[in-house]
Design a protein around this motif. Structure first.
Motif, mmCIF file in Angstrom:
data_model
loop_
_atom_site.group_PDB
_atom_site.id
_atom_site.type_symbol
_atom_site.label_atom_id
_atom_site.label_comp_id
_atom_site.label_asym_id
_atom_site.label_seq_id
_atom_site.Cartn_x
_atom_site.Cartn_y
_atom_site.Cartn_z
ATOM 1 N N LYS A 226 0.834 -1.208 0.000
ATOM 2 C CA LYS A 226 0.000 0.000 0.000
ATOM 3 C C LYS A 226 0.862 1.248 0.000
ATOM 4 O O LYS A 226 0.558 2.223 -0.713
ATOM 5 N N LEU A 227 1.951 1.208 0.766
ATOM 6 C CA LEU A 227 2.852 2.359 0.812
ATOM 7 C C LEU A 227 3.503 2.589 -0.546
ATOM 8 O O LEU A 227 3.606 3.727 -1.016
ATOM 9 N N VAL A 228 3.941 1.496 -1.196
ATOM 10 C CA VAL A 228 4.552 1.625 -2.525
ATOM 11 C C VAL A 228 3.545 2.191 -3.525
ATOM 12 O O VAL A 228 3.873 3.064 -4.343
ATOM 13 N N LYS A 229 2.289 1.696 -3.438
ATOM 14 C CA LYS A 229 1.257 2.201 -4.340
ATOM 15 C C LYS A 229 0.995 3.678 -4.094
ATOM 16 O O LYS A 229 0.852 4.463 -5.057
ATOM 17 N N ASP A 230 0.934 4.081 -2.822
ATOM 18 C CA ASP A 230 0.717 5.496 -2.513
ATOM 19 C C ASP A 230 1.867 6.352 -3.036
ATOM 20 O O ASP A 230 1.648 7.459 -3.555
ATOM 21 N N ILE A 231 3.092 5.829 -2.910
ATOM 22 C CA ILE A 231 4.254 6.584 -3.407
ATOM 23 C C ILE A 231 4.190 6.735 -4.919
ATOM 24 O O ILE A 231 4.466 7.808 -5.468
ATOM 25 N N GLU A 232 3.819 5.633 -5.612
ATOM 26 C CA GLU A 232 3.703 5.713 -7.071
ATOM 27 C C GLU A 232 2.617 6.697 -7.480
ATOM 28 O O GLU A 232 2.797 7.489 -8.416
ATOM 29 N N ASP A 233 1.471 6.658 -6.780
ATOM 30 C CA ASP A 233 0.399 7.611 -7.085
ATOM 31 C C ASP A 233 0.854 9.049 -6.851
ATOM 32 O O ASP A 233 0.554 9.951 -7.649
ATOM 33 N N MET A 234 1.587 9.242 -5.766
ATOM 34 C CA MET A 234 2.076 10.587 -5.463
ATOM 35 C C MET A 234 3.061 11.051 -6.535
ATOM 36 O O MET A 234 3.030 12.215 -6.965
ATOM 37 N N LYS A 235 3.937 10.128 -6.994
ATOM 38 C CA LYS A 235 4.886 10.487 -8.043
ATOM 39 C C LYS A 235 4.157 10.862 -9.334
ATOM 40 O O LYS A 235 4.515 11.833 -10.004
ATOM 41 N N SER A 236 3.130 10.059 -9.686
ATOM 42 C CA SER A 236 2.376 10.371 -10.905
ATOM 43 C C SER A 236 1.670 11.721 -10.784
ATOM 44 O O SER A 236 1.644 12.517 -11.744
ATOM 45 N N GLU A 237 1.100 11.997 -9.598
ATOM 46 C CA GLU A 237 0.458 13.297 -9.397
ATOM 47 C C GLU A 237 1.464 14.440 -9.494
ATOM 48 O O GLU A 237 1.179 15.493 -10.077
ATOM 49 N N ILE A 238 2.661 14.224 -8.936
ATOM 50 C CA ILE A 238 3.698 15.258 -9.013
ATOM 51 C C ILE A 238 4.109 15.498 -10.462
ATOM 52 O O ILE A 238 4.287 16.637 -10.899
ATOM 53 N N ASN A 239 4.266 14.392 -11.231
ATOM 54 C CA ASN A 239 4.632 14.537 -12.640
ATOM 55 C C ASN A 239 3.541 15.270 -13.414
ATOM 56 O O ASN A 239 3.831 16.121 -14.268
ATOM 57 N N GLU A 240 2.278 14.944 -13.103
ATOM 58 C CA GLU A 240 1.169 15.611 -13.774
ATOM 59 C C GLU A 240 1.147 17.102 -13.440
ATOM 60 O O GLU A 240 0.935 17.958 -14.319
ATOM 61 N N LEU A 241 1.382 17.420 -12.152
ATOM 62 C CA LEU A 241 1.427 18.826 -11.759
ATOM 63 C C LEU A 241 2.584 19.561 -12.431
ATOM 64 O O LEU A 241 2.456 20.726 -12.836
ATOM 65 N N GLU A 242 3.734 18.880 -12.535
ATOM 66 C CA GLU A 242 4.869 19.506 -13.207
ATOM 67 C C GLU A 242 4.570 19.777 -14.678
ATOM 68 O O GLU A 242 4.937 20.830 -15.221
ATOM 69 N N SER A 243 3.906 18.804 -15.343
ATOM 70 C CA SER A 243 3.553 19.019 -16.748
ATOM 71 C C SER A 243 2.571 20.188 -16.895
ATOM 72 O O SER A 243 2.710 21.033 -17.792
ATOM 73 N N LYS A 244 1.574 20.238 -15.977
ATOM 74 C CA LYS A 244 0.633 21.358 -16.024
ATOM 75 C C LYS A 244 1.340 22.682 -15.753
ATOM 76 O O LYS A 244 1.017 23.711 -16.370
ATOM 77 N N LEU A 245 2.300 22.664 -14.848
ATOM 78 C CA LEU A 245 3.037 23.888 -14.539
ATOM 79 C C LEU A 245 3.849 24.347 -15.742
ATOM 80 O O LEU A 245 3.897 25.549 -16.050
ATOM 81 N N SER A 246 4.488 23.386 -16.441
ATOM 82 C CA SER A 246 5.243 23.753 -17.641
ATOM 83 C C SER A 246 4.318 24.308 -18.719
ATOM 84 O O SER A 246 4.651 25.302 -19.390
ATOM 85 N N GLU A 247 3.119 23.683 -18.884
ATOM 86 C CA GLU A 247 2.159 24.206 -19.854
ATOM 87 C C GLU A 247 1.697 25.612 -19.471
ATOM 88 O O GLU A 247 1.541 26.484 -20.342
ATOM 89 N N ALA A 248 1.485 25.829 -18.169
ATOM 90 C CA ALA A 248 1.080 27.166 -17.729
ATOM 91 C C ALA A 248 2.171 28.191 -18.002
ATOM 92 O O ALA A 248 1.886 29.330 -18.421
ATOM 93 N N LYS A 249 3.439 27.806 -17.794
ATOM 94 C CA LYS A 249 4.539 28.720 -18.082
ATOM 95 C C LYS A 249 4.575 29.067 -19.563
ATOM 96 O O LYS A 249 4.781 30.235 -19.944
ATOM 97 N N VAL A 250 4.390 28.065 -20.436
ATOM 98 C CA VAL A 250 4.383 28.325 -21.880
ATOM 99 C C VAL A 250 3.232 29.253 -22.254
ATOM 100 O O VAL A 250 3.391 30.204 -23.046
ATOM 101 N N THR A 251 2.045 29.000 -21.677
ATOM 102 C CA THR A 251 0.885 29.851 -21.963
ATOM 103 C C THR A 251 1.125 31.284 -21.505
ATOM 104 O O THR A 251 0.791 32.247 -22.216
#
Length: 310
Positions: A226-251
């Motif tokens: 469960k901890l590994v799954k939570d960490i993976e989910d958190m990593k995916s959310e962080i990556n998604e936020l980073e991608s959105k942040l990069s898109e916002a910077k470009v916009t």
């Protein structure tokens, strides 16, 4: 007050030490007095142990217990010696005192208040079928799962050696050896009996709990997954936020550039409008006549007309 307020069992906290695994120990407190007693548990290594509950109250002539959990360790202490200690403080409190009423001031040594203190030391125990520490060198020694069969073979070899020695002794001593040296079947029976007694003693002392260990391993494995799954989910959310942040910077950069271009176009349009207005005014000046000139011409014309009709 000369007698102890509570009786603590056991006086030594024994933990089965395994690398990267937790270990727990249960301690019972028996209230010897006719008063309500509050207790508090302290340790020299608070980050290494978890005590639940670490405070509480005990009714007169009643029993209470707390559990001490040693966190998973990554290194083996030298010679399996642990210098950690626990301190159990007890004092008499009024009836009706709850756990929320117990604070640090409850065990303050002021106004002649009696505080009973008991120290408990920690002992590390090696598990039966896991890496243990040699008492001489302090190094890890892997105890294989098939060690009982090896012990049995060693016992049989000793019995055979005694039997061979028995065949070489004189006849008048053979009768004595017949009474002392057991046969193979008797040796196996004795070995199974000793093994059973050792296992029963371990079960009684709480050193061997196979069912609890299996449940603990299963529960720990589930928690780790469960901890590994939570960490993976958190990593995916962080990556998604980073991608959105990069898109916002470009916009934002695009909008900034468009604003700059719009401002430049606005300035150029204002300049062109001012130029057109100036050209229009110049045309008006060139095409028309001044009002004074028109009035003068009209006046002269009237005077000429009057003179001609006269």
């Amino acid at each position: 007050m000369n007698t102890k307020l509570v009786d603590i069992q056991p006086r030594e906290l024994k933990f089965i030490f395994e690398l990267k695994k937790q270990s727990s120990c249960c301690v019972q407190l028996f209230n010897n007095s006719n008063h309500h007693v509050a207790f508090k548990v302290k340790t020299t290594s608070p980050k290494k142990y978890c005590v639940r509950p670490n405070t509480g109250t005990i009714d007169p002539k009643s029993t209470c217990e707390f559990t001490v959990t040693m966190q998973a360790q990554r290194l083996v202490p030298p010679d399996m010696v642990c210098k950690d200690k626990f301190l159990v403080q007890t004092t008499v409190v009024p009836a009706g005192t709850t756990n929320e009423d117990i604070t640090s001031s409850t065990f303050a040594k002021d106004d002649g208040k009696y505080i009973d203190e008991s120290k408990l030391r920690v002992i590390l125990v090696s598990p039966p079928d896991s890496p243990v520490v040699s008492p001489i060198s302090g190094t890890l020694k892997q105890v294989p799962a098939y060690e009982p069969s090896i012990l049995k073979d060693q016992l049989l070899s000793k019995v055979e050696g005694l039997t061979q020695r028995h065949t070489q002794v004189p006849a008048h001593e053979s009768s004595i050896l017949n009474d002392q040296v057991p046969s193979k079947d008797e040796s196996l029976t004795q070995w199974h009996t000793v093994t059973k007694e050792v296992e029963e003693s371990k079960l009684e002392n709480g050193e061997l709990k196979p069912e609890n260990d299996v449940e603990y391993v299963t529960m720990k494995g589930t928690e780790e997954l469960k901890l590994v799954k939570d960490i993976e989910d958190m990593k995916s959310e962080i990556n998604e936020l980073e991608s959105k942040l990069s898109e916002a910077k470009v916009t934002i950069s695009k909008l900034t550039e468009e604003r700059r271009l719009t401002f430049q176009e606005r300035e150029s349009l204002q300049k062109e409008l001012a130029l057109l207005r100036s050209k229009r005014n110049m045309r008006k000046v060139q095409v028309g006549f001044p009002l004074l000139f028109v009035c003068m011409v009209a006046l002269i014309s009237v005077m000429l007309g009057y003179l001609l009709h006269r």
